[in-house]
Motif scaffolding. Sequence first.
Motif, PDB file in Angstrom:
ATOM      1  N   TYR A 119       6.806   1.904   7.209  1.00  0.00           N
ATOM      2  CA  TYR A 119       6.402   1.962   8.619  1.00  0.00           C
ATOM      3  C   TYR A 119       6.206   3.411   9.057  1.00  0.00           C
ATOM      4  N   GLU A 120       7.139   4.267   8.679  1.00  0.00           N
ATOM      5  CA  GLU A 120       7.072   5.672   9.093  1.00  0.00           C
ATOM      6  C   GLU A 120       5.840   6.361   8.515  1.00  0.00           C
ATOM      7  N   MET A 121       5.576   6.140   7.210  1.00  0.00           N
ATOM      8  CA  MET A 121       4.462   6.815   6.565  1.00  0.00           C
ATOM      9  C   MET A 121       3.113   6.241   6.995  1.00  0.00           C
ATOM     10  N   SER A 122       3.100   5.005   7.485  1.00  0.00           N
ATOM     11  CA  SER A 122       1.836   4.376   7.873  1.00  0.00           C
ATOM     12  C   SER A 122       1.268   4.953   9.162  1.00  0.00           C
ATOM     13  N   ARG A 123       2.063   5.732   9.878  1.00  0.00           N
ATOM     14  CA  ARG A 123       1.616   6.266  11.171  1.00  0.00           C
ATOM     15  C   ARG A 123       0.689   7.478  11.041  1.00  0.00           C
ATOM     16  N   GLN A 124       0.546   8.021   9.858  1.00  0.00           N
ATOM     17  CA  GLN A 124      -0.318   9.192   9.665  1.00  0.00           C
ATOM     18  C   GLN A 124      -1.774   8.839   9.990  1.00  0.00           C
ATOM     19  N   ASN A 125      -2.467   9.756  10.637  1.00  0.00           N
ATOM     20  CA  ASN A 125      -3.872   9.532  10.950  1.00  0.00           C
ATOM     21  C   ASN A 125      -4.745   9.725   9.718  1.00  0.00           C
ATOM     22  N   ILE A 126      -5.771   8.907   9.598  1.00  0.00           N
ATOM     23  CA  ILE A 126      -6.719   9.031   8.490  1.00  0.00           C
ATOM     24  C   ILE A 126      -8.138   9.048   9.043  1.00  0.00           C
ATOM     25  N   PRO A 127      -9.085   9.643   8.291  1.00  0.00           N
ATOM     26  CA  PRO A 127     -10.471   9.765   8.781  1.00  0.00           C
ATOM     27  C   PRO A 127     -11.258   8.475   8.559  1.00  0.00           C
ATOM     28  N   LEU A 128     -10.938   7.433   9.326  1.00  0.00           N
ATOM     29  CA  LEU A 128     -11.619   6.158   9.162  1.00  0.00           C
ATOM     30  C   LEU A 128     -12.047   5.628  10.526  1.00  0.00           C
ATOM     31  N   PRO A 181      -0.696   6.065   0.773  1.00  0.00           N
ATOM     32  CA  PRO A 181      -1.703   5.009   0.956  1.00  0.00           C
ATOM     33  C   PRO A 181      -1.462   4.144   2.186  1.00  0.00           C
ATOM     34  N   TYR A 182      -0.300   4.319   2.833  1.00  0.00           N
ATOM     35  CA  TYR A 182       0.103   3.352   3.862  1.00  0.00           C
ATOM     36  C   TYR A 182      -0.745   3.376   5.128  1.00  0.00           C
ATOM     37  N   PRO A 183      -1.280   4.516   5.583  1.00  0.00           N
ATOM     38  CA  PRO A 183      -2.193   4.443   6.733  1.00  0.00           C
ATOM     39  C   PRO A 183      -3.436   3.598   6.432  1.00  0.00           C
ATOM     40  N   TRP A 184      -3.935   3.686   5.209  1.00  0.00           N
ATOM     41  CA  TRP A 184      -5.085   2.872   4.814  1.00  0.00           C
ATOM     42  C   TRP A 184      -4.708   1.399   4.795  1.00  0.00           C
ATOM     43  N   LEU A 185      -3.523   1.113   4.289  1.00  0.00           N
ATOM     44  CA  LEU A 185      -3.051  -0.269   4.261  1.00  0.00           C
ATOM     45  C   LEU A 185      -2.829  -0.793   5.681  1.00  0.00           C
ATOM     46  N   ASP A 186      -2.359   0.075   6.549  1.00  0.00           N
ATOM     47  CA  ASP A 186      -2.066  -0.335   7.921  1.00  0.00           C
ATOM     48  C   ASP A 186      -3.325  -0.746   8.668  1.00  0.00           C
TER      49      ASP A 186
END
Length: 392
Positions: free
Chosen positions: A211-220, A292-297
């Motif tokens: 949950y914590e790592m999924s909060r990172q912003n990604i360029p999508l 990979p977690y922001p992409w999964l999120d």
Amino acid sequence: MKKQLLFIIPSLAAGGGEKSLINLLSQIDYDQYEVDVFLFAKKGVFLSFLPPQVSVLNHSVDFEHFSLPVHSAIWALAKRRRWKLVYNRLLYFLANRRMGNTAQNEQYAWKYLKQACPQLVKTYDAAIGFLEKSSTYFCVEKVNAKQKIGWVHIDYNEMGMDATYDHTYFKEMSTIVTVSHECARVFIEQFPSLKYKVKVIHNIVSPTIIYEMSRQNIPLQKQMLTLLTIGRLHPQKGLDMAIEACSRLVRKGMKLKWYIIGEGQERIKLERLIRIHQLEEHFILLGQQANPYPWLDVADIYVQPSRFEGKAIAIDEAKILHKPIVVTNYTTAKDQIIDRVTGLIVDLNVDGIEKGISLLMKDDALRKQLTVNLSGHSYGTESEIDKFYQIV
């Protein structure tokens, strides 16, 4: 006094076994255990994720030189007049280039690689060969330990390995860990005399960390339905079938982007298939991603198109983030997914993958129901560390 543990693994490149080790090491009580890691290659996307309490063992000069690309290795070893190692490095190169089963090539090449591997001086309370083949062989032949543990992450039958060769090593282990009950069943079927040594310890996944790592912003920028697959670019992962399924969906007018996180030996082949099917805007190889977690999120659907798996960590992670899942019907799929309850299990072919994705893309209600079903359960497995403590 702290117990001394050693883990052996080829590298910390992006892969299920490597991620499993990082997750396990993140849960260990370092007030009770002192941990060393031996890497055949000190590299990989997960190297920076090692807990600070873990020590990575240094290589000998012989092993450093042996590990270089073949021409550089032979030159470096010859300069030091290490003629026996020059001979073995050449044979190691040839053994790994033989036609046929690459897993068996790695098995038979061990007799050359081990000539450069150091015999470790330190004595451990437990040594763990954390992947099949070379990690197991090193654990048996190069480590002094009160007990030795093998760790099998796969459906053993699917790799096509020489079981007779492996039996020589597995019989020296005090415990053999598998990551699912189906993997254990297959292993025992192959090695019935070792049944009493087999234990199941599921891969450790931590919802809190995910949950914590999924909060990172990604360029999508999402403009259409997003699919995601996480895995090595390897024939095992079925990405060639995924490309064909994607092509069929796009030709039928489906609007989708399918992202692949991972790196591996099939990149050139897969890039060629993507070009042939004109899928450059739809099937996108992202390469390795440390997180990979922001992409999964943000994904709408997670797809596991594998030909075989032991227990796919990425599926457990997708369940934690409540993602609708499509998984092919390999032998251990039902260990992780209940069909139509926590995901769709589809035929292990292009037709199955295409139909499963098409169904979820068209049926919003089914997607939402799968998400609701997943949100009603806890999928963290941090308590598996207690099983590990019991065997060390």
